[in-house]
Structure formats: C-alpha cells, structure tokens
Scaffold this motif. Structure first.
Motif, mmCIF file in Angstrom:
data_model
loop_
_atom_site.group_PDB
_atom_site.id
_atom_site.type_symbol
_atom_site.label_atom_id
_atom_site.label_comp_id
_atom_site.label_asym_id
_atom_site.label_seq_id
_atom_site.Cartn_x
_atom_site.Cartn_y
_atom_site.Cartn_z
ATOM 1 N N ILE A 1 50.928 36.916 42.630
ATOM 2 C CA ILE A 1 49.626 37.098 43.293
ATOM 3 C C ILE A 1 48.833 35.802 43.272
ATOM 4 C CG2 ILE A 1 47.368 38.215 43.012
ATOM 5 C CD1 ILE A 1 48.904 40.825 42.464
ATOM 6 N N ASP A 2 48.881 35.078 42.145
ATOM 7 C CA ASP A 2 48.123 33.828 42.028
ATOM 8 C C ASP A 2 48.444 32.838 43.131
ATOM 9 O OD1 ASP A 2 46.694 34.634 39.824
ATOM 10 O OD2 ASP A 2 47.937 33.536 38.371
ATOM 11 N N ARG A 3 49.685 32.834 43.599
ATOM 12 C CA ARG A 3 50.068 31.891 44.659
ATOM 13 C C ARG A 3 49.300 32.113 45.945
ATOM 14 N NH1 ARG A 3 56.363 32.664 44.425
ATOM 15 N NH2 ARG A 3 56.328 33.106 42.225
ATOM 16 N N PHE A 4 48.859 33.354 46.165
ATOM 17 C CA PHE A 4 48.208 33.692 47.432
ATOM 18 C C PHE A 4 46.760 34.150 47.266
ATOM 19 C CE2 PHE A 4 52.784 34.586 47.786
ATOM 20 C CZ PHE A 4 53.108 33.641 48.740
ATOM 21 N N ASP A 5 46.278 34.177 46.049
ATOM 22 C CA ASP A 5 44.922 34.632 45.744
ATOM 23 C C ASP A 5 43.933 33.506 46.035
ATOM 24 O OD1 ASP A 5 42.646 35.841 44.757
ATOM 25 O OD2 ASP A 5 43.241 35.662 42.661
ATOM 26 N N LEU A 6 43.324 33.534 47.205
ATOM 27 C CA LEU A 6 42.484 32.435 47.660
ATOM 28 C C LEU A 6 41.134 32.366 46.953
ATOM 29 C CD1 LEU A 6 43.238 32.684 51.480
ATOM 30 C CD2 LEU A 6 44.333 31.217 49.768
ATOM 31 N N ASN A 7 40.583 33.514 46.546
ATOM 32 C CA ASN A 7 39.266 33.488 45.906
ATOM 33 C C ASN A 7 39.340 33.576 44.380
ATOM 34 O OD1 ASN A 7 39.862 36.166 45.482
ATOM 35 N ND2 ASN A 7 38.134 36.969 46.671
ATOM 36 N N GLY A 8 40.556 33.631 43.836
ATOM 37 C CA GLY A 8 40.740 33.583 42.387
ATOM 38 C C GLY A 8 40.326 34.831 41.634
ATOM 39 N N ASP A 9 40.250 35.987 42.302
ATOM 40 C CA ASP A 9 39.830 37.206 41.610
ATOM 41 C C ASP A 9 40.993 37.975 40.988
ATOM 42 O OD1 ASP A 9 40.961 38.236 43.905
ATOM 43 O OD2 ASP A 9 39.207 39.423 44.502
ATOM 44 N N GLY A 10 42.219 37.448 41.101
ATOM 45 C CA GLY A 10 43.369 38.069 40.450
ATOM 46 C C GLY A 10 44.038 39.189 41.230
ATOM 47 N N ARG B 1 49.574 45.334 38.789
ATOM 48 C CA ARG B 1 50.211 46.612 38.454
ATOM 49 C C ARG B 1 50.755 47.321 39.692
ATOM 50 N NH1 ARG B 1 48.318 49.092 33.295
ATOM 51 N NH2 ARG B 1 48.954 51.010 34.306
ATOM 52 N N SER B 2 50.004 47.297 40.790
ATOM 53 C CA SER B 2 50.491 47.961 42.003
ATOM 54 C C SER B 2 51.667 47.189 42.594
ATOM 55 C CB SER B 2 49.372 48.148 43.032
ATOM 56 O OG SER B 2 48.883 46.925 43.529
ATOM 57 N N LEU B 3 51.647 45.857 42.486
ATOM 58 C CA LEU B 3 52.775 45.054 42.952
ATOM 59 C C LEU B 3 54.015 45.349 42.105
ATOM 60 C CD1 LEU B 3 54.011 42.855 44.711
ATOM 61 C CD2 LEU B 3 53.057 41.153 43.128
ATOM 62 N N LYS B 4 53.838 45.423 40.792
ATOM 63 C CA LYS B 4 54.954 45.740 39.889
ATOM 64 C C LYS B 4 55.546 47.101 40.236
ATOM 65 C CE LYS B 4 55.920 46.470 34.926
ATOM 66 N NZ LYS B 4 57.157 47.086 35.170
ATOM 67 N N ARG B 5 54.692 48.070 40.469
ATOM 68 C CA ARG B 5 55.152 49.416 40.802
ATOM 69 C C ARG B 5 55.938 49.429 42.114
ATOM 70 N NH1 ARG B 5 50.888 52.575 39.236
ATOM 71 N NH2 ARG B 5 49.671 51.680 40.912
ATOM 72 N N MET B 6 55.441 48.724 43.128
ATOM 73 C CA MET B 6 56.137 48.713 44.416
ATOM 74 C C MET B 6 57.463 47.973 44.316
ATOM 75 S SD MET B 6 55.954 49.963 47.314
ATOM 76 C CE MET B 6 56.894 49.819 48.799
#
Length: 139
Positions: free
Chosen positions: A117-126, A95-100
């Motif tokens: 975000i999934d492409r860079f989310d290393l720990n898988g927490d979204g 949501r914050s990425l969409k807003r920015m």
C-alpha cells in the motif's frame, strides 16, 4: 478473422494451455498498462478471474482488452476497488488487502500488505482511497 483479445491472449499464453498464469498475466498487463508490479497486476485482474486456480481464461481477458468505453472501464475499476475495500470504510487497508490476497491464494503478512500500500499511498494515511487506486491502475 481473430479478435484483438484472442491475438493478445494467444501471444501471452506461452505454454498454449488456454489459461494465463500469474507470470503470463504480469507480462500481459504490463504490456497493456505499462510497467506495473505483480501486486498491481493482481489487483487489476482479481475480480475478472472466475476460476479457483487463479488463472485467467479467454473470456476474462476480453473484459480487459475489448473495453474501449471509458465509463465501462471506470465501473470495472470501481468493482475491483470494492472487492478489496471489505471493511466498509471506502479505502483499501492492509488487513482488507491481506484478506483479498488470501482469497486469491496468496499468503501475505499484514506488514507486507502495508509495504504494498505504501508504494501507492499518495497522501501517506496508510490506506488506498479510490482516487489513489485509480491513479495506480491508470498510470
């Protein structure tokens, strides 16, 4: 004698209009930082763009190119992260990425932002923590 940032700017300003468009920025940042997605490039340069039309001028590019100080680069990275981390939970959410991105004039759905975000989310927490964001930007 022309400064390094001026040479870089002139090289990537293909249409010689004194501004770098998103596509020109993608080529520019990719050459400086390696193979980054257009989304990652937008994350890097968003805080540096002072114009409403989403283009980067010479002064803004100097911030990227001339910074040899590691501490200064890290501070710029933290400022960039804080711009995207709008919800006060010290991470970048879809949501914050969409807003920015919307502020920058790019319309994306929440689902598209989840994918980004999934492409860079290393720990898988979204979400992206600062450490994940830093790895993304410095790799």
């Amino acid at each position: 004698m022309m400064k390094k940032s001026e040479r870089v700017f002139n090289y990537f300003d293909k249409n010689k209009d004194g501004k770098l468009t998103p596509l020109e920025l993608h080529r520019c940042i990719g050459s400086i930082c390696g193979d980054l997605s257009l989304e990652a490039v937008q994350l890097v340069v968003a805080p540096l763009i002072s114009s409403e039309n989403g283009v980067l001028g010479m002064d803004e590019l100097e911030c990227l190119v001339e910074s040899d100080n590691e501490e200064e680069r890290m501070e710029d990275l933290k400022k960039t992260f804080r711009m995207y981390e709008m919800e006060g939970n010290e991470c970048i959410t879809p949501r914050s990425l969409k807003r920015m991105l919307s502020i920058m004039g790019e319309s994306r759905s929440v689902d598209e932002c989840v994918g980004m975000i999934d492409r860079f989310d290393l720990n898988g927490d979204g979400v992206l923590s600062f450490d994940e964001f830093k790895i993304m930007m410095l790799s």
